[in-house]
Scaffold this motif. Structure first.
Motif, mmCIF file in Angstrom:
data_model
loop_
_atom_site.group_PDB
_atom_site.id
_atom_site.type_symbol
_atom_site.label_atom_id
_atom_site.label_comp_id
_atom_site.label_asym_id
_atom_site.label_seq_id
_atom_site.Cartn_x
_atom_site.Cartn_y
_atom_site.Cartn_z
ATOM 1 N N LEU A 39 1.880 -2.473 0.501
ATOM 2 C CA LEU A 39 2.666 -3.254 -0.452
ATOM 3 C C LEU A 39 2.621 -4.714 -0.032
ATOM 4 O O LEU A 39 3.215 -5.101 0.977
ATOM 5 N N ASN A 80 3.505 1.569 3.598
ATOM 6 C CA ASN A 80 4.517 2.556 3.269
ATOM 7 C C ASN A 80 3.910 3.952 3.464
ATOM 8 O O ASN A 80 3.069 4.394 2.687
ATOM 9 N N VAL A 81 4.325 4.615 4.536
ATOM 10 C CA VAL A 81 3.737 5.927 4.846
ATOM 11 C C VAL A 81 4.352 7.049 4.014
ATOM 12 O O VAL A 81 3.861 8.173 4.036
ATOM 13 N N GLN A 82 5.415 6.749 3.277
ATOM 14 C CA GLN A 82 5.983 7.751 2.371
ATOM 15 C C GLN A 82 5.131 7.849 1.108
ATOM 16 O O GLN A 82 4.811 8.932 0.651
ATOM 17 N N SER A 83 4.776 6.690 0.560
ATOM 18 C CA SER A 83 3.995 6.699 -0.678
ATOM 19 C C SER A 83 2.497 6.576 -0.399
ATOM 20 O O SER A 83 1.683 6.817 -1.259
ATOM 21 N N ARG A 84 2.157 6.239 0.831
ATOM 22 C CA ARG A 84 0.767 5.988 1.252
ATOM 23 C C ARG A 84 0.174 4.807 0.486
ATOM 24 O O ARG A 84 -0.848 4.921 -0.186
ATOM 25 N N GLU A 85 0.839 3.683 0.620
ATOM 26 C CA GLU A 85 0.426 2.454 -0.068
ATOM 27 C C GLU A 85 0.559 1.270 0.888
ATOM 28 O O GLU A 85 1.379 1.290 1.801
ATOM 29 N N ALA A 105 11.807 2.343 5.937
ATOM 30 C CA ALA A 105 12.623 2.691 4.770
ATOM 31 C C ALA A 105 14.087 2.551 5.161
ATOM 32 O O ALA A 105 14.423 2.649 6.348
#
Lengths: 599, 599
Positions: A42, A35-40, A338
Motif C-alpha cells: 500500500l 499488508n500481510v493480511q491482504s497480501r498487498e 494492523a
C-alpha cells in the motif's frame, strides 16, 4: 522497560488516537506498507503508534499527530512487520535469551517461539522457568514452548532432571508459555505412550499448540498416527512430499534454515511449483550458532533464502509473520501491521535483498543499520546455575583407561563412526591392540568418554570414535552434549582428556581444546554449561577459535563441533554413547563395547 | 446422543486407529477429497472415523477396517467439510435452535456461530443461556456469540432485560460461548463508551472473538477507530471497498447472503478481481427466514452463489469452512477433513452446483438427499418463556386514540415513511384531520402503535406510518419488533388493532393479521414471542400465509413484514417508534408526534 499493556487495556487510548482525539506517540509517514493480511503493498500509507501498539494504519495519519508526536517520513521505503521465528532453540546460539535477543534484533527478528529443551535436561522445569523469565524481560517477544521430551530416550540416558505431564501442566499456567515444545518421541506417540499423551493433553486442554517433530521419511500409517496424536506443526520435513503431507494432515509445515539445516529449498516448491495454499507454511531456524547470527543473519537470512528459492516476497513474508502468528493463536497480537497489534516493524528499502535498516518493537526503535539500540536485560541467574559441572571427584587419565577383557591381546571394539555432513553415525568395529591390559585407540580410532556431570557420581563411560582425524596428543571436551548434556570428551591422549575435562569443571562448562598439554581454545558457557551471557560477537569469535583449534588438531570435518556435541544423543542412529553405556540406536538398547567374538 | 470427547481425550483411540491397531467406526473410501488446508482435490482418498472424529485421512484406510467397521464406497464422489455459517441469528428463522438445526442439516450446515440477540432483549442473560443450552444439545455445532448491545439504543427504548459487562464476563465461562456478538453500537465504540469497552475487554481477556458490526459507508477515521477498539470481523460491508478496508485493518470480512441481504456479489470481487489473499474472507447468512431455509437452502445457497459470482469453488469452500474455523480459534476442532477434527463432512457429486447428497456430523450420518435423519433435541423451555406477552391490561380500540392538541381541527403529524427495499425510513409529515378531538389517519397514512409487553405497564405509544398501502379495515400485530421486541401493531382501524394485539396476548406472541374483525393469518411464536418449536416447513407455510394476508390488505411491498418488524429499531434512520415515544434517529433523541407549527 515499561510493561506492555494488553490491547483491551489500552483500547480506549488506541480508539482516541485513531479518532483524532489524542495524539500518537509515534507516526511513520509515507511508507510502502506491506499488508500481510491482504497480501498487498500500500503506497503512501501511514501508521500511528500508541501504548506500543498500532493505533491507526491507513492512508493519512495527519489527525493523530500532536506537538509531542515523533514523526518520521519514510519517503517511500517499505514498512514490513517484524519477523517471527516459528521454532528455535536459544541454547543453540550458546547465548542466554538476552544476548540472543541482542544479536537478532538488528536482523529484524521481533518474535521467537523457543523451546529451551537443552536447559530442561540440565535443570528441569526450573531451568525452563529461568529461560522463560529472562525471555519475558526482553524488548522483543520471546514465547516459550515447554520442552516435552527430557530425557529424549528414557532408559538409555540419565538427565539432570526429567520432564513429565505435571511439569507440562504447571508450565501451561505461566504467562509466556505458548505451547508444548517439539514432541520428538514420535515412535512413542505412534505407540500410544501414556506419558506423552498426557503431556499433549495437558497442553491441548489449555488451548495451546503442540509442537511436532516427526523425523522420519516414512509417510505411511505411522505418520498418520502421529498426526492423529495432536502435534500441530513439524519442522523435520526435508523433501517436498514431507511438507505436502504435513499440510494435508492439517499440520503446519515449518521450513527450516538453520546454521546447519537447509530444508527450505527442497520444500518450498510445494508452494512455488505445486501451488498449495501458502497459509500453512512457516519459516523457522531451529538452530543457529552465534557465528551465523553475527555474520549472516537470522530470520532475514531465511526470508532472503526463501525468496531466492523462487517464493514471491509477499508470500515469503507471510510465512515469517502472519502465518506464524496465526498458528500460535497470536494473530490479533502480532505478525501484521494492523490496529491493536504490537507495533513491531521493519523499515527496508528492498523486499528481495531485505536490508534491515530500522527495527521497531512495541513502538520503540530497537535497532538501526545493524546496531542494537536497546537494553536486553539479564536475569540474575542463581549461583548454582553457574556451577552446573559436578564431577564428584578429580578426573584423571586413569579414568579413561579401557580395560581389555581378561587376557586379551587384541579386541574387536565397537566404534562410533562419524560421517561428514550427516547426523546419523555408523556402527563400526575396529581391531584394537591391548597394552598392559589397556585397549588403545590407534589410527583413525580415538577415545570418547561420557563424563557424568549432573549429580557428581564420578561416572565415566568410555568408548571409541572415528572420523574426526585427530592427530598428535590432544583432547576436546564439551558440556554441550545433546540431549542429556553431561560432558563429552574425545581425545587421542588420556592426559589431555583429563586436562580438558578438569578445565571445564573449573570454569563451569563450555568447550575446551587441549593439545600437547596446553589449552588451544576455550569457549566459556557458564550458565548450565550451555550458554554464555557475553555478547554474541565474542562468543562467535571464541567458537571460531575453537573450530580453528580442532583443525590444528587435524580435524577438517564440516561442522565437526556439532558432530561432537551430538555423539551422546541416543535417538539418532546408529551408535551413540550415554552415561549408561554405549547405545545401539537401531535397536534402542544398551550394548557392550566389545564384540562378543572378539575374545 | 453420546457426548463428543475432546481430541485430547480420544487421542489414544485415534492414534490406534490410524496405526491399524484398532478398527475405525466408519470408513469412507474412494473419495475425491477436498482438502481445504492445502486447497487441493485428492483423488481416491479415504477417511476413517472414530469417536466422532477423523482418525485417518489418506490414500488408503484399508488397515483401519475391522469386522464391525461401516464402510462406504464413495465411487469418486466429492467429500467436502461440513459448512460453517460465520455469523447468524437463529431467531430470524422464527425457529428454536433445534428446529433451525433440523432445517439446515440437510443443506450441509454443520457449524453455526449464532448471536441470540433477539431473545437477549426479551429475557436477558437467561434467554441467551437457554438458547445456548438448546444449541449444545444438537448433533451439529452451534456456538453462541454473547449479545453485546441490549438495548441497541440505550435511553431511547426499554428492553425486557439489559446486557452489561458483568453478563458478558459470566457468559464467557459457558462451554458453548465463542465470543462477543456483533458490536452494533459503533458510534459508541468510536466515542470510547466505557461500558462497550468493558464488554469487549471481558471478551478479549478470555481470548475469544469480538464480533463487529460497522454499518456505515464512512471509511475514514471513525472506521479506523472502530477497528482499533477490537472487533475482529464485520458482516456489514456492502461494497468491494468495504471488504478490502476491513481486511487491511486485520479484520475478517464476512460476506453475507441472507434472505434479504445480498452482499456477496459486490464484495467478493476483492478476491476474484483485486486478488487479495482470500484467507480473511468468510461467508455467512446473518438472517434467514424459514421460507428461505425450506425452499432455497442455507450455507449451500451462499456457497453456490459465491461460485456463480466467479469465485473458485475451492476458495469459496475455504470461506465457508477453514477460514471460519480459523477465525474462531477452532481450526483444530472443525472446518477441515484432517485428523482429530470433528468428522463433519458432505458427500456431493458437483463442486459448483453443490447438491448436498449425504451429510455426516461427528461421524454420524445426519441427512441424506434433503432429509434430516437425526434427532434435534428440544430444551424443556420454562413455562414463563412461553408466556412472554405481558400487556398489564386489556388493550381496546380506545388505547389507540390519538388525542389532538386542545382545540385543533387539523394537525401536522410526523409520519414514519416506509420505503420499499430500504432499511432506513423517511421522516415525513402529513396534515391530518381531527374528529371529536381524535386525530385520524387517512389515505396512505395509517396508525402504528408500540405496545409494551415485557413488564405489563399497559404502555401504548401511538404514531403514524405510511408506505404499506393498507386498505379497508385491518391491522397487523407482531411481537417480533426489533430490537426491544415489544409489540408493533399497524392498522387502518383501531378495533382491528385491538383484536390483533389481544390475539397475540392470548397465544403468547407471533404475528396476527386481522381484516374486518376476522383473523386472516396467524404465525404462532410462543417462545419469547420470537420463535416456534414447530417444524420449519410449517412455520414457513404460516409465514407465507401471513404475507398473502398482508397482500390481501393491499400491501404489495417487497419484504413488507421485515419492514414492519424493524419500525421500532431506533438505530436505523430516520424516524422510528419505541416504548418511550417517537424517535428521531438522525438526532438520536425522542421527538414529539406533532410538528410545533401544527397548532
Amino acid at each position: 522497560m515499561e510493561m506492555l499493556k494488553t490491547w483491551a487495556d489500552c483500547a480506549a487510548d488506541l480508539i482516541a488516537v485513531a479518532a483524532g482525539r489524542k495524539p500518537a506517540d509515534l507516526v511513520l509517514r509515507n511508507a510502502r506498507l506491506v499488508n500481510v493480511q491482504s497480501r498487498e503493498v500500500l503506497d503512501g500509507w501511514d501508521v500511528a503508534v500508541a501504548c506500543g501498539r498500532f493505533a491507526y494504519v491507513g492512508p493519512d495519519a495527519e489527525h493523530t499527530i500532536g506537538p509531542d508526536t515523533q514523526v518520521v517520513d519514510l519517503q517511500g521505503q517499505y514498512l514490513i512487520p517484524g519477523l517471527c521465528d516459528g521454532h528455535m532453540h536459544i541454547e543453540s546460539g550458546m547465548l542466554t535469551p538476552a544476548e540472543f535477543a541482542r544479536a537478532v534484533i538488528p536482523h529484524g527478528t521481533t518474535t521467537m517461539f523457543t523451546d529451551p529443551h537443552e536447559i530442561a535436561n540440565v535443570f528441569g522445569l526450573r531451568g525452563v522457568k529461568l529461560m522463560h523469565d529472562e525471555a519475558m524481560l526482553q524488548p522483543v517477544n520471546i514465547y516459550t514452548q515447554m520442552p516435552s521430551c527430557a530425557p529424549s530416550a528414557p532408559g538409555l540416558e540419565t538427565t539432570g532432571f526429567e520432564i513429565g505431564p505435571e511439569d507440562v501442566a504447571e508450565a501451561m499456567t505461566w504467562p509466556g508459555i505458548i505451547g508444548l515444545g517439539e514432541m520428538m518421541n514420535f515412535p512413542g506417540v505412534v505407540a500410544g505412550d501414556d506419558m506423552l499423551l498426557a503431556e499433549m493433553a495437558a497442553t491441548a486442554r489449555t488451548g495451546k499448540v503442540i509442537g511436532g517433530h516427526y523425523a522420519s521419511p516414512d509417510l505411511g500409517p505411522d505418520f498418520h498416527a502421529y498426526a492423529a496424536g495432536g502435534p500441530a506443526d513439524d519442522h523435520e520435513g526435508v523433501a517436498e512430499d514431507d511438507a505436502i503431507a504435513r499440510v494435508r494432515q492439517g499440520m503446519r509445515a515449518m521450513l527450516r534454515l538453520g546454521s546447519a539445516w537447509y530444508d527450505v529449498e527442497k520444500q518450498i516448491t510445494a508452494v512455488t511449483e505445486r501451488g498449495l495454499d501458502p497459509r500453512n507454511f512457516i519459516l523457522c531456524t531451529d538452530d543457529c550458532h552465534s557465528g551465523t547470527l553475527v555474520n549472516e543473519g537470522h530470520m532475514n537470512r531465511v526470508l532472503r533464502h526463501a525468496i531466492e528459492c523462487g517464493c514471491d516476497p509477499l508470500i515469503a513474508l507471510q510465512m515469517a509473520t502472519i502465518n506464524t502468528a496465526t498458528h500460535f493463536g497470536l494473530e490479533r497480537e502480532l505478525g501484521s501491521i494492523a490496529p491493536g497489534r504490537r507495533a513491531d516493524m521493519i523499515v527496508t528499502s528492498d523486499l528481495r535483498n531485505l536490508p534491515i535498516e530500522t527495527v521497531y518493537a512495541r513502538g520503540q526503535k530497537v535497532a538501526e543499520n545493524g546496531t542494537c539500540l536497546v537494553d536486553c536485560p539479564h536475569l540474575d541467574w542463581p549461583a548454582d546455575t553457574r556451577a552446573s559441572v559436578h564431577l564428584g571427584k578429580e578426573i584423571t587419565a586413569a579414568d579413561f583407561e579401557i580395560a581389555a577383557p581378561d587376557g586379551a591381546n587384541q579386541v574387536k571394539a565397537k566404534v562410533i563412526g562419524v560421517v561428514e555432513n550427516q547426523a546419523p553415525t555408523q556402527a563400526l568395529t575396529a581391531d584394537l591392540t591391548v597394552r598392559d591390559g589397556i585397549v588403545e585407540g590407534q589410527g583413525p580410532v580415538c577415545q570418547i568418554a561420557l563424563v557424568e556431570r549432573h549429580k557428581g557420581t564420578g561416572g565415566v563411560v568410555n568408548g571409541f570414535v572415528s572420523g574426526f582425524d585427530y592427530k598428535g596428543q590432544m583432547a576436546i571436551a564439551s558440556t554441550v552434549a545433546h540431549d542429556s548434556h553431561h560432558m563429552i570428551v574425545v581425545g587421542t591422549d588420556r592426559e589431555n582428556m583429563a586436562k580438558a575435562v578438569m578445565r571445564l569443571a573449573e570454569i563451569g562448562g563450555g568447550v575446551s581444546v587441549f593439545k600437547d598439554g596446553e589449552e588451544l581454545a576455550l569457549v566459556e558457557l557458564p550458565i548450565a554449561g550451555l550458554m554464555s551471557d557475553d555478547f554474541a560477537s565474542r562468543v562467535a569469535d571464541k567458537a571460531q577459535n575453537m573450530v580453528e583449534a580442532m583443525a590444528a588438531c587435524g580435524c577438517t570435518l564440516n561442522n565437526a563441533y556439532m558432530q561432537h556435541s551430538l555423539l551422546a544423543l541416543p535417538v539418532i542412529p546408529e551408535l551413540r554413547i550415554s552415561d549408561l553405556g554405549l547405545v545401539d540406536v537401531t535397536r534402542f538398547e544398551l550394548t557392550e563395547l566389545f564384540e562378543k567374538d572378539s575374545l
